[in-house]
Motif scaffolding. Structure first.
Motif, PDB file in Angstrom:
ATOM      1  N   VAL A 185     -14.336  -3.750   5.430  1.00 34.17           N
ATOM      2  CA  VAL A 185     -13.344  -3.282   6.411  1.00 34.17           C
ATOM      3  C   VAL A 185     -14.084  -2.576   7.544  1.00 34.17           C
ATOM      4  O   VAL A 185     -15.215  -2.107   7.374  1.00 34.17           O
ATOM      5  CB  VAL A 185     -12.303  -2.330   5.780  1.00 34.17           C
ATOM      6  CG1 VAL A 185     -11.552  -3.011   4.660  1.00 34.17           C
ATOM      7  CG2 VAL A 185     -12.941  -1.045   5.289  1.00 34.17           C
ATOM      8  N   PRO A 224     -13.514   2.350   6.903  1.00 33.30           N
ATOM      9  CA  PRO A 224     -13.164   2.661   5.509  1.00 33.30           C
ATOM     10  C   PRO A 224     -12.286   3.904   5.360  1.00 33.30           C
ATOM     11  O   PRO A 224     -11.402   3.931   4.497  1.00 33.30           O
ATOM     12  CB  PRO A 224     -14.523   2.889   4.836  1.00 33.30           C
ATOM     13  CG  PRO A 224     -15.516   2.183   5.696  1.00 33.30           C
ATOM     14  CD  PRO A 224     -14.969   2.260   7.096  1.00 33.30           C
ATOM     15  N   TYR A 275      -8.844   3.017   6.400  1.00 31.37           N
ATOM     16  CA  TYR A 275      -8.326   2.047   5.414  1.00 31.37           C
ATOM     17  C   TYR A 275      -7.774   2.783   4.193  1.00 31.37           C
ATOM     18  O   TYR A 275      -6.653   2.539   3.755  1.00 31.37           O
ATOM     19  CB  TYR A 275      -9.436   1.071   5.023  1.00 31.37           C
ATOM     20  CG  TYR A 275      -9.171   0.304   3.749  1.00 31.37           C
ATOM     21  CD1 TYR A 275      -8.004  -0.444   3.598  1.00 31.37           C
ATOM     22  CD2 TYR A 275     -10.076   0.333   2.689  1.00 31.37           C
ATOM     23  CE1 TYR A 275      -7.754  -1.136   2.425  1.00 31.37           C
ATOM     24  CE2 TYR A 275      -9.835  -0.356   1.516  1.00 31.37           C
ATOM     25  CZ  TYR A 275      -8.669  -1.087   1.382  1.00 31.37           C
ATOM     26  OH  TYR A 275      -8.423  -1.758   0.219  1.00 31.37           O
ATOM     27  N   ARG A 276      -8.563   3.716   3.664  1.00 27.91           N
ATOM     28  CA  ARG A 276      -8.094   4.427   2.464  1.00 27.91           C
ATOM     29  C   ARG A 276      -6.849   5.263   2.762  1.00 27.91           C
ATOM     30  O   ARG A 276      -5.953   5.382   1.932  1.00 27.91           O
ATOM     31  CB  ARG A 276      -9.211   5.288   1.881  1.00 27.91           C
ATOM     32  CG  ARG A 276     -10.170   4.469   1.007  1.00 27.91           C
ATOM     33  CD  ARG A 276     -10.996   5.361   0.115  1.00 27.91           C
ATOM     34  NE  ARG A 276     -11.923   6.151   0.899  1.00 27.91           N
ATOM     35  CZ  ARG A 276     -13.252   5.979   0.873  1.00 27.91           C
ATOM     36  NH1 ARG A 276     -13.777   5.054   0.098  1.00 27.91           N
ATOM     37  NH2 ARG A 276     -14.029   6.721   1.611  1.00 27.91           N
ATOM     38  N   TYR A 327      -3.950   2.906   2.993  1.00 26.78           N
ATOM     39  CA  TYR A 327      -3.664   2.402   1.647  1.00 26.78           C
ATOM     40  C   TYR A 327      -2.831   3.420   0.873  1.00 26.78           C
ATOM     41  O   TYR A 327      -1.806   3.095   0.266  1.00 26.78           O
ATOM     42  CB  TYR A 327      -4.966   2.105   0.890  1.00 26.78           C
ATOM     43  CG  TYR A 327      -4.705   1.416  -0.434  1.00 26.78           C
ATOM     44  CD1 TYR A 327      -4.860   0.042  -0.545  1.00 26.78           C
ATOM     45  CD2 TYR A 327      -4.246   2.124  -1.542  1.00 26.78           C
ATOM     46  CE1 TYR A 327      -4.581  -0.610  -1.731  1.00 26.78           C
ATOM     47  CE2 TYR A 327      -3.955   1.484  -2.732  1.00 26.78           C
ATOM     48  CZ  TYR A 327      -4.126   0.114  -2.824  1.00 26.78           C
ATOM     49  OH  TYR A 327      -3.830  -0.517  -4.003  1.00 26.78           O
ATOM     50  N   ARG A 331     -12.286   0.367  -4.021  1.00 24.55           N
ATOM     51  CA  ARG A 331     -11.968   1.096  -2.780  1.00 24.55           C
ATOM     52  C   ARG A 331     -12.751   2.402  -2.654  1.00 24.55           C
ATOM     53  O   ARG A 331     -12.910   2.930  -1.565  1.00 24.55           O
ATOM     54  CB  ARG A 331     -10.456   1.351  -2.738  1.00 24.55           C
ATOM     55  CG  ARG A 331      -9.864   1.370  -1.366  1.00 24.55           C
ATOM     56  CD  ARG A 331      -8.358   1.214  -1.351  1.00 24.55           C
ATOM     57  NE  ARG A 331      -7.680   2.050  -2.326  1.00 24.55           N
ATOM     58  CZ  ARG A 331      -7.041   1.572  -3.391  1.00 24.55           C
ATOM     59  NH1 ARG A 331      -6.966   0.288  -3.624  1.00 24.55           N
ATOM     60  NH2 ARG A 331      -6.459   2.399  -4.222  1.00 24.55           N
ATOM     61  N   ALA A 340     -15.761   2.670  -2.706  1.00 22.92           N
ATOM     62  CA  ALA A 340     -16.881   2.382  -1.804  1.00 22.92           C
ATOM     63  C   ALA A 340     -16.391   1.955  -0.422  1.00 22.92           C
ATOM     64  O   ALA A 340     -17.176   1.499   0.404  1.00 22.92           O
ATOM     65  CB  ALA A 340     -17.754   1.291  -2.413  1.00 22.92           C
ATOM     66  N   GLY A 341     -15.076   2.074  -0.182  1.00 18.89           N
ATOM     67  CA  GLY A 341     -14.550   1.726   1.140  1.00 18.89           C
ATOM     68  C   GLY A 341     -14.470   0.235   1.394  1.00 18.89           C
ATOM     69  O   GLY A 341     -14.497  -0.204   2.532  1.00 18.89           O
ATOM     70  N   VAL A 342     -14.390  -0.567   0.321  1.00 17.26           N
ATOM     71  CA  VAL A 342     -14.242  -2.011   0.499  1.00 17.26           C
ATOM     72  C   VAL A 342     -13.030  -2.496  -0.284  1.00 17.26           C
ATOM     73  O   VAL A 342     -12.527  -1.819  -1.177  1.00 17.26           O
ATOM     74  CB  VAL A 342     -15.491  -2.801   0.026  1.00 17.26           C
ATOM     75  CG1 VAL A 342     -16.699  -2.469   0.876  1.00 17.26           C
ATOM     76  CG2 VAL A 342     -15.783  -2.526  -1.456  1.00 17.26           C
ATOM     77  N   GLY A 343     -12.562  -3.688   0.079  1.00 12.37           N
ATOM     78  CA  GLY A 343     -11.484  -4.323  -0.657  1.00 12.37           C
ATOM     79  C   GLY A 343     -12.044  -5.358  -1.611  1.00 12.37           C
ATOM     80  O   GLY A 343     -13.260  -5.445  -1.815  1.00 12.37           O
ATOM     81  N   TYR A 395      -4.265   5.753  -9.668  1.00 16.07           N
ATOM     82  CA  TYR A 395      -3.508   4.682  -9.007  1.00 16.07           C
ATOM     83  C   TYR A 395      -2.723   3.829 -10.000  1.00 16.07           C
ATOM     84  O   TYR A 395      -2.218   2.782  -9.640  1.00 16.07           O
ATOM     85  CB  TYR A 395      -4.445   3.798  -8.181  1.00 16.07           C
ATOM     86  CG  TYR A 395      -4.858   4.455  -6.885  1.00 16.07           C
ATOM     87  CD1 TYR A 395      -4.056   4.336  -5.748  1.00 16.07           C
ATOM     88  CD2 TYR A 395      -6.024   5.201  -6.797  1.00 16.07           C
ATOM     89  CE1 TYR A 395      -4.424   4.947  -4.560  1.00 16.07           C
ATOM     90  CE2 TYR A 395      -6.399   5.818  -5.619  1.00 16.07           C
ATOM     91  CZ  TYR A 395      -5.595   5.690  -4.496  1.00 16.07           C
ATOM     92  OH  TYR A 395      -5.948   6.289  -3.324  1.00 16.07           O
TER      93      TYR A 395
END
Lengths: 586, 122
Positions: A213, A216, A219-220, A223, B6, B8-11, B103
């Motif tokens: 992304v 980040p 994004y979080r 989310y 997430r 690590a800030g990735v999808g 989550y």
């Protein structure tokens, strides 16, 4: 779009030549986001005008969107093709795991063309497509067995999805479905028949990857906001608790539950087949689609005794929801939930669209009652309201087609009634069988004009239900405007491929904020334009392939049986269709 | 899985240290594969370079600079709870942070100290 996001990759598979290539198409995803918006562009490119829906030239398009694998509830795969059932746009959406699997395999869309010389199934992974022999799977009695065999035979690491057809798809029944993960379906408009015509038994898709992304932190943050909304909103809770089956009682009470081929709108056994009764007596498990915190998939545990042995049971897990209870329950007068589940089991084994199958059986029952068809035509199966066992027998025959009548029924009620009569009670709109709402003028106008002739296109039932008790409803102009606005916005949702159940969460502002950290800069106004353009492209495709809004048949039955908003007038509906068509072509 | 990746800030799913798989088709439900923080972890025992060190309170701590990517740890775990990063060719082991549990909307996953909650069925 993030420069390393694989969403731009389109996998193109030619079944005739057994070849494939990966084409980079960032243009499609930049212009139309993904899902429905990208699929209609690919369909325009790949489907020649006047294509035979069951010919090798008809492409199958699967498309997902940039939110998949990154945000909750982005869980749908959009399929587009030319429909063998209605002869123009074929579009069907399915949840389950396929959207995440396609994304994890590294694609934004998959195009399948041609026709395999012999039965085949495909294994799609990142950078690899295998064409496997499916000769031994062709002719299997049950779609479920086909799924089990593919699951056990194909290892495949990572996130995996298995699509397959049943006997109905192989037989090219025009409303055959494609089943994914046993409980989700590309249900409507006959994708299963297109698979069958291509000798394509199934597809295994697997992949595992990270999705980068652009921002980040943002994004979080986005989310978490969406996740909180999804898990605390009462609107989502209801889908988790009883699921859409909770609609049975309210629709019955308001007099909008189609019963016995819509001769009635209240069902005396509504209580017994309600979402509440199903949950307390049969609910065995709830499941979620990939990356969905809601878990709306309701499975009933049905215990079937051995025909001879005592204390010997087979326990099947069967999915159910409102539309299934309507089509295979109230519409056929089946008062016994076990009967509904047994019929649903057979529909699943054969791989038919449950909604079309129920409407077809309802028409056939009434046609038999009125003497339009004889017992011989029915191959000796004496269809009768409420008799689940005869319906199970008839479903098998729709696929095996022992008589001319069953051959006609395998093409839907529009076709069957054009041969045997009974047009006025053949409940189809634009060729597609009726969904379970008789709420007022807006729902029927939606079925007639929606690009899929589905209740999900423009949600007319919701327009009807917003009319306060005793109110007369909206004016024609208001209804047309509301339906077009809803259908436009739903093009955006189905281009993002978020579940329509989350439409209250994914508002235009939220969508723009969720896309920004992925490196996709759009404003709510841009989204509106994309929705409008996608809807117009779909409408244009329909017209190109012969859809004529002026020639739409309005089944007499919907005007005979009163709705909660009063009796409908066919001429009024026709005028509204004209107005809708004029706006769309304007 | 998505929550773990997430961090690590990735999808996507590839970065996840927790696994979910069906128990043989969706009819049979799902199985969550998560590190149980063994007191005597077999993954550490088979590590030839001590890249996996015993962690106080159970489980292991991963020292990537020592790892040679042999994969013994992945094969040694009877639960399959050692994930694998195919790009780095190194294990992805649970760091016991509890993000996954936070989550999980239905309390299938809970974050707890081993041995503290005697009612936890693990």
């Amino acid at each position: 779009m993030h420069p390393n996001d694989p969403i731009r990759r389109v996998l193109v598979i030619d079944l005739s030549k057994r070849t494939f290539e990966v084409v980079e198409r960032p243009d499609l995803f930049e212009a139309s986001i993904g899902g429905a918006g990208v699929a209609i562009r690919l369909l325009e490119e790949r489907c020649p005008p006047g294509a035979d829906p069951l010919g090798p030239e008809n492409p199958i398009i699967f498309a997902v969107g940039p939110l998949v694998g990154l945000y909750p509830l982005a869980s749908k795969t959009v399929a587009m093709f030319k429909s063998p059932h209605i002869g123009n746009l074929g579009e069907s959406h399915a949840g389950g795991r396929s959207a995440v699997s396609i994304r994890m395999a590294g694609y934004g869309a998959v195009v399948i063309t041609g026709r395999s010389p012999s039965p085949t199934y495909l294994v799609i992974e990142d950078g690899r497509v295998a064409f496997r022999d499916a000769s031994a799977l062709w002719g299997l009695r049950s779609s479920t067995t086909a799924g089990s065999v593919l699951r056990e035979r194909e290892g495949g690491s990572g996130h995996r999805s298995i699509l397959r057809i049943g006997p109905a798809g192989e037989a090219e029944v025009s409303y055959a479905c494609v089943i994914t993960e046993t409980y989700r379906h590309f249900g409507r408009l006959g994708l299963g028949a297109v698979f069958g015509s291509k000798r394509l038994k199934g597809i295994v898709i697997a992949g595992n990857r990270m999705l980068p992304v652009a921002d980040p932190v943002a994004y979080r943050r986005e989310y978490d906001a969406l996740f909180r909304a999804a898990t605390t909103s009462p609107a989502m809770r209801k889908y988790h608790d009883l699921g859409t089956a909770m609609n049975v009682l309210p629709l019955h009470e308001s007099g909008a539950l189609p019963t016995r081929n819509l001769r009635a709108t209240r069902f005396e056994a509504a209580e017994a087949i309600s979402g509440e009764a199903m949950a307390s007596r049969f609910l065995g498990r709830r499941l979620a689609c990939s990356h969905c915190p809601v878990a709306c998939i309701h499975l009933a545990a049905l215990r079937t005794p051995h025909p001879k042995e005592p204390y010997f049971y087979k326990t099947s897990m069967l999915g159910y929801d409102y539309e299934l209870i309507y089509a295979l329950g109230s519409l056929l007068g089946i008062a016994d939930p076990e009967g509904i589940l047994r019929l649903a089991d057979e529909v699943e084994i054969q791989g038919l669209d449950a909604m079309s199958a129920g409407v077809v059986l309802a028409w056939a029952t009434e046609a038999y009652e009125r003497g339009l068809v004889a017992k011989d035509d029915l191959d000796g199966v004496p269809l009768a309201w409420g008799d689940a066992e005869t319906y199970v027998a008839a479903v098998r025959r729709i696929v095996r087609r022992p008589t001319d009548l069953y051959r006609a029924l395998a093409r839907g009620v529009d076709h069957a009634s054009s041969i045997y009569g009974g047009r006025e009670f053949a409940l189809a709109f634009g060729g597609n069988e009726m969904p379970g709402y008789h709420t007022g003028p807006a729902c029927h106008l939606g079925f007639l004009t929606g690009s899929r002739h589905s209740h999900l296109d423009s949600a007319g039932y919701s327009v009807d239900q917003k009319v306060p008790a005793g109110g007369t409803g909206s004016t024609g102009d208001e209804i047309v405007a509301a339906l077009i606005a809803e259908e436009q916005w739903r093009q955006v949702l189905s281009s993002l491929v978020v579940c329509f159940f989350s439409r209250g969460l994914y508002t235009p502002d939220v969508v723009a904020r969720a896309l920004a950290p992925l490196g996709i800069a759009v404003t709510p106004a841009d989204l509106g334009r994309i929705g409008d353009e996608t809807l117009r492209r779909k409408w244009a495709f329909k017209l190109r392939e012969g859809f004529d809004p002026g020639a739409l048949r309005i089944p007499g039955r919907i005007c005979e049986t009163e709705t909660p908003l009063g009796r409908l007038d066919a001429d009024d509906l026709r005028r509204l269709v004209e107005r809708f068509a004029a706006t769309m072509s304007g | 899985m998505f929550a773990c990746a997430r961090r690590a800030g990735v999808g996507g799913t590839a970065g996840s240290r927790i696994g979910v798989r069906s128990a043989g088709g969706m009819r049979k439900g799902f199985i969550v594969v998560v590190c149980r923080g063994c007191a005597e972890p077999p993954c550490a025992r088979v590590c030839p370079t001590d890249a996996l060190a015993l962690r106080e309170g159970g489980g292991v701590r991963f020292h990537p600079e020592l790892c040679v990517g042999c994969g013994n740890c992945r094969d040694a775990c009877p639960f399959g709870a050692v994930s694998w990063d195919p790009v780095e060719t190194k294990p992805l082991v649970c760091v016991y942070c509890g993000v996954c549990a936070s989550y999980c909307p239905y309390d299938v996953l809970a974050f707890d100290e081993v041995g503290r909650n005697v009612d936890a069925s693990e």
